[in-house]
Design a protein around this motif. Structure first.
Motif, PDB file in Angstrom:
ATOM      1  N   ASP A   1       9.179 -29.351 -22.363  1.00  0.00           N
ATOM      2  CA  ASP A   1       8.620 -29.584 -21.038  1.00  0.00           C
ATOM      3  C   ASP A   1       7.303 -30.346 -21.069  1.00  0.00           C
ATOM      4  N   THR A   2       6.605 -30.285 -22.184  1.00  0.00           N
ATOM      5  CA  THR A   2       5.341 -30.997 -22.353  1.00  0.00           C
ATOM      6  C   THR A   2       5.395 -31.736 -23.689  1.00  0.00           C
ATOM      7  N   PRO A   3       4.425 -32.626 -23.948  1.00  0.00           N
ATOM      8  CA  PRO A   3       4.422 -33.311 -25.247  1.00  0.00           C
ATOM      9  C   PRO A   3       4.264 -32.361 -26.431  1.00  0.00           C
ATOM     10  N   VAL A   4       3.719 -31.155 -26.182  1.00  0.00           N
ATOM     11  CA  VAL A   4       3.604 -30.137 -27.232  1.00  0.00           C
ATOM     12  C   VAL A   4       4.839 -29.247 -27.149  1.00  0.00           C
ATOM     13  N   HIS A   5       5.741 -29.381 -28.091  1.00  0.00           N
ATOM     14  CA  HIS A   5       7.008 -28.672 -28.050  1.00  0.00           C
ATOM     15  C   HIS A   5       6.869 -27.247 -28.595  1.00  0.00           C
ATOM     16  N   GLU A   6       7.836 -26.400 -28.211  1.00  0.00           N
ATOM     17  CA  GLU A   6       7.942 -25.042 -28.729  1.00  0.00           C
ATOM     18  C   GLU A   6       9.312 -24.875 -29.374  1.00  0.00           C
ATOM     19  N   ILE A   7       9.394 -23.980 -30.369  1.00  0.00           N
ATOM     20  CA  ILE A   7      10.667 -23.714 -31.030  1.00  0.00           C
ATOM     21  C   ILE A   7      10.937 -22.212 -31.029  1.00  0.00           C
ATOM     22  N   HIS A   8      12.176 -21.866 -30.687  1.00  0.00           N
ATOM     23  CA  HIS A   8      12.652 -20.484 -30.750  1.00  0.00           C
ATOM     24  C   HIS A   8      13.890 -20.491 -31.637  1.00  0.00           C
ATOM     25  N   ASP A   9      13.765 -19.967 -32.825  1.00  0.00           N
ATOM     26  CA  ASP A   9      14.813 -20.008 -33.843  1.00  0.00           C
ATOM     27  C   ASP A   9      15.405 -18.606 -33.961  1.00  0.00           C
ATOM     28  N   LEU A  10      16.634 -18.431 -33.463  1.00  0.00           N
ATOM     29  CA  LEU A  10      17.219 -17.109 -33.292  1.00  0.00           C
ATOM     30  C   LEU A  10      18.522 -16.936 -34.058  1.00  0.00           C
ATOM     31  N   ASN A  11      18.793 -15.692 -34.435  1.00  0.00           N
ATOM     32  CA  ASN A  11      20.089 -15.268 -34.946  1.00  0.00           C
ATOM     33  C   ASN A  11      20.584 -14.177 -34.011  1.00  0.00           C
ATOM     34  N   VAL A  12      21.663 -14.438 -33.276  1.00  0.00           N
ATOM     35  CA  VAL A  12      22.087 -13.586 -32.168  1.00  0.00           C
ATOM     36  C   VAL A  12      23.449 -12.985 -32.468  1.00  0.00           C
ATOM     37  N   SER A  13      23.547 -11.661 -32.340  1.00  0.00           N
ATOM     38  CA  SER A  13      24.830 -10.969 -32.475  1.00  0.00           C
ATOM     39  C   SER A  13      25.099 -10.177 -31.204  1.00  0.00           C
ATOM     40  N   THR A  14      26.312 -10.298 -30.678  1.00  0.00           N
ATOM     41  CA  THR A  14      26.686  -9.598 -29.453  1.00  0.00           C
ATOM     42  C   THR A  14      27.857  -8.667 -29.739  1.00  0.00           C
ATOM     43  N   ALA A  15      27.929  -7.583 -28.979  1.00  0.00           N
ATOM     44  CA  ALA A  15      29.048  -6.649 -29.101  1.00  0.00           C
ATOM     45  C   ALA A  15      29.313  -6.013 -27.748  1.00  0.00           C
TER      46      ALA A  15
ATOM     47  N   HIS B   1      48.037  10.251 -34.297  1.00  0.00           N
ATOM     48  CA  HIS B   1      46.736   9.595 -34.455  1.00  0.00           C
ATOM     49  C   HIS B   1      46.322   8.995 -33.123  1.00  0.00           C
ATOM     50  N   ARG B   2      45.066   8.628 -33.027  1.00  0.00           N
ATOM     51  CA  ARG B   2      44.546   7.997 -31.820  1.00  0.00           C
ATOM     52  C   ARG B   2      43.443   7.024 -32.190  1.00  0.00           C
ATOM     53  N   LEU B   3      43.191   6.116 -31.311  1.00  0.00           N
ATOM     54  CA  LEU B   3      42.136   5.131 -31.509  1.00  0.00           C
ATOM     55  C   LEU B   3      40.773   5.779 -31.293  1.00  0.00           C
ATOM     56  N   GLY B   4      39.875   5.552 -32.207  1.00  0.00           N
ATOM     57  CA  GLY B   4      38.519   6.069 -32.070  1.00  0.00           C
ATOM     58  C   GLY B   4      37.565   5.026 -31.514  1.00  0.00           C
ATOM     59  N   ALA B   5      36.291   5.238 -31.768  1.00  0.00           N
ATOM     60  CA  ALA B   5      35.256   4.326 -31.259  1.00  0.00           C
ATOM     61  C   ALA B   5      35.514   2.915 -31.768  1.00  0.00           C
ATOM     62  N   ASN B   6      35.260   1.958 -30.906  1.00  0.00           N
ATOM     63  CA  ASN B   6      35.484   0.565 -31.283  1.00  0.00           C
ATOM     64  C   ASN B   6      34.582  -0.346 -30.473  1.00  0.00           C
ATOM     65  N   GLN B   7      34.328  -1.497 -30.999  1.00  0.00           N
ATOM     66  CA  GLN B   7      33.599  -2.534 -30.293  1.00  0.00           C
ATOM     67  C   GLN B   7      33.975  -3.866 -30.920  1.00  0.00           C
ATOM     68  N   TYR B   8      33.646  -4.942 -30.241  1.00  0.00           N
ATOM     69  CA  TYR B   8      33.923  -6.256 -30.806  1.00  0.00           C
ATOM     70  C   TYR B   8      32.890  -7.240 -30.272  1.00  0.00           C
ATOM     71  N   GLY B   9      32.703  -8.317 -30.989  1.00  0.00           N
ATOM     72  CA  GLY B   9      31.732  -9.299 -30.533  1.00  0.00           C
ATOM     73  C   GLY B   9      31.632 -10.466 -31.486  1.00  0.00           C
ATOM     74  N   LYS B  10      30.586 -11.244 -31.303  1.00  0.00           N
ATOM     75  CA  LYS B  10      30.336 -12.430 -32.123  1.00  0.00           C
ATOM     76  C   LYS B  10      29.054 -12.191 -32.909  1.00  0.00           C
ATOM     77  N   ALA B  11      29.164 -12.291 -34.234  1.00  0.00           N
ATOM     78  CA  ALA B  11      28.021 -11.980 -35.096  1.00  0.00           C
ATOM     79  C   ALA B  11      27.330 -13.253 -35.557  1.00  0.00           C
ATOM     80  N   GLU B  12      26.020 -13.189 -35.566  1.00  0.00           N
ATOM     81  CA  GLU B  12      25.139 -14.169 -36.192  1.00  0.00           C
ATOM     82  C   GLU B  12      25.356 -15.594 -35.667  1.00  0.00           C
ATOM     83  N   THR B  13      25.220 -15.728 -34.369  1.00  0.00           N
ATOM     84  CA  THR B  13      25.196 -17.058 -33.760  1.00  0.00           C
ATOM     85  C   THR B  13      23.788 -17.629 -33.906  1.00  0.00           C
ATOM     86  N   ARG B  14      23.666 -18.743 -34.569  1.00  0.00           N
ATOM     87  CA  ARG B  14      22.347 -19.344 -34.821  1.00  0.00           C
ATOM     88  C   ARG B  14      21.982 -20.250 -33.655  1.00  0.00           C
ATOM     89  N   VAL B  15      21.039 -19.783 -32.858  1.00  0.00           N
ATOM     90  CA  VAL B  15      20.613 -20.475 -31.647  1.00  0.00           C
ATOM     91  C   VAL B  15      19.195 -21.001 -31.857  1.00  0.00           C
TER      92      VAL B  15
END
Length: 294
Positions: free
Chosen positions: A23-37, A3-17
């Motif tokens: 920067d100004t009195p009017v704020h901005e929001i960026h609500d993200l769900n980030v997965s890396t591999a 046997h042999r190792l096939g395709a593979n990857q690894y990472g961190k799933a669903e980091t809530r950022v």
């Protein structure tokens, strides 16, 4: 047995950022769900437990947080590309970094106050290699419905077919759409806004003989409207609405002329399709490695 190792990857799933811009009195929001591999030469981690080439998934999580501040989130595509390039720098054994980002929308109700919006979730997938990068923009959980101008008839019938033909029906779906850019030199926010407008306008304006036909029309319209796009992919569950049968009700004069339906959540038809530009540049293995059809 060998046997042999096939395709593979690894990472961190669903980091809530959640990135707040103050920067100004009017704020901005960026609500993200980030997965890396990360993909590359990590065979030793699998075969001998050697972790010397492995950038910890916890580090990938920390990088997602740090780059929300260091790079910013002017668009999720730009953020994903920057994050992918940074992970390749940090992990020499990696050949590709794939970054998936979902962005949840908030409506402003004050200078620093927001209400979470329902509806579609904006998405981006950036696959960053040593020599090239590919970006998929998109949307998911976009629930669309036409109350008329949809039919379904002339289909194949066998001894187990019970579905009646429909000359006029509700057409509804919870759409997932992804569109591949031919380059990374893109005004990401303008392209996304225009793409969403095209998809909505085409869905509303297309007489549908099948959900397949509607998806094809939507994909073609998007490619026509944005020459920089190479292809569009759809995954569209058919959110069935069945006419309620009033015939057994003992109420004089009660009829149902296409007015009252039961919404069935499962089982459901699932239509998936790809619309390609004839001269689309190839995406190579980076695109093929995206998990799932869409």
């Amino acid at each position: 047995m060998t046997h042999r190792l096939g395709a593979n990857q690894y990472g961190k799933a669903e980091t809530r950022v959640v990135r707040i811009v103050r920067d100004t009195p009017v704020h901005e929001i960026h609500d993200l769900n980030v997965s890396t591999a990360l993909r590359g030469d990590f065979a030793a981690a699998h075969t001998t437990g050697d972790q010397s080439r492995v950038l910890p998934t916890d580090t990938q999580k920390n990088t997602a947080f740090a780059y929300a501040k260091l790079h910013g989130v002017s668009s999720i595509e730009d953020y994903a590309l920057a994050l992918g390039r940074r992970l390749l720098e940090a992990c020499p054994a990696a050949e590709q970094a794939q970054i998936k980002v979902e962005r949840y929308a908030w409506d402003r109700i004050g200078d620093h106050s927001f209400a979470r919006r329902g509806g579609g979730v904006r998405t981006a997938v950036a696959t960053v290699g040593r020599d090239e990068a590919h970006v998929l923009s998109g949307i998911q959980e976009l629930v669309l419905l036409n109350t008329t101008d949809s039919e379904f008839k002339g289909f194949l019938v066998d001894e187990l077919t019970t579905l009646p033909e429909a000359d006029d029906r509700i057409l509804a779906t919870s759409l997932v759409a992804r569109w591949r850019h031919g380059s990374t030199d893109v005004d990401w926010n303008a392209s996304y806004d225009a793409a969403l407008a095209t998809l909505l306008r085409t869905f509303a304006g297309t007489y549908s003989r099948a959900l397949q036909e509607t998806l094809h029309a939507m994909g073609g319209a998007l490619l026509d409207a944005q020459p920089g796009l190479a292809e569009v992919r759809f995954s569209a569950p058919n959110k069935h609405h069945f006419l309620v049968d009033f015939s057994g009700f003992r109420v004089d004069g009660l009829t149902n002329e296409g007015e009252v339906f039961v919404a069935a959540d499962r089982p459901y038809g699932l239509i998936e399709a790809q619309v390609l530009r004839d001269d689309a540049p190839p995406a190579g293995d980076a695109w093929l490695a995206v998990a799932g059809f869409c």
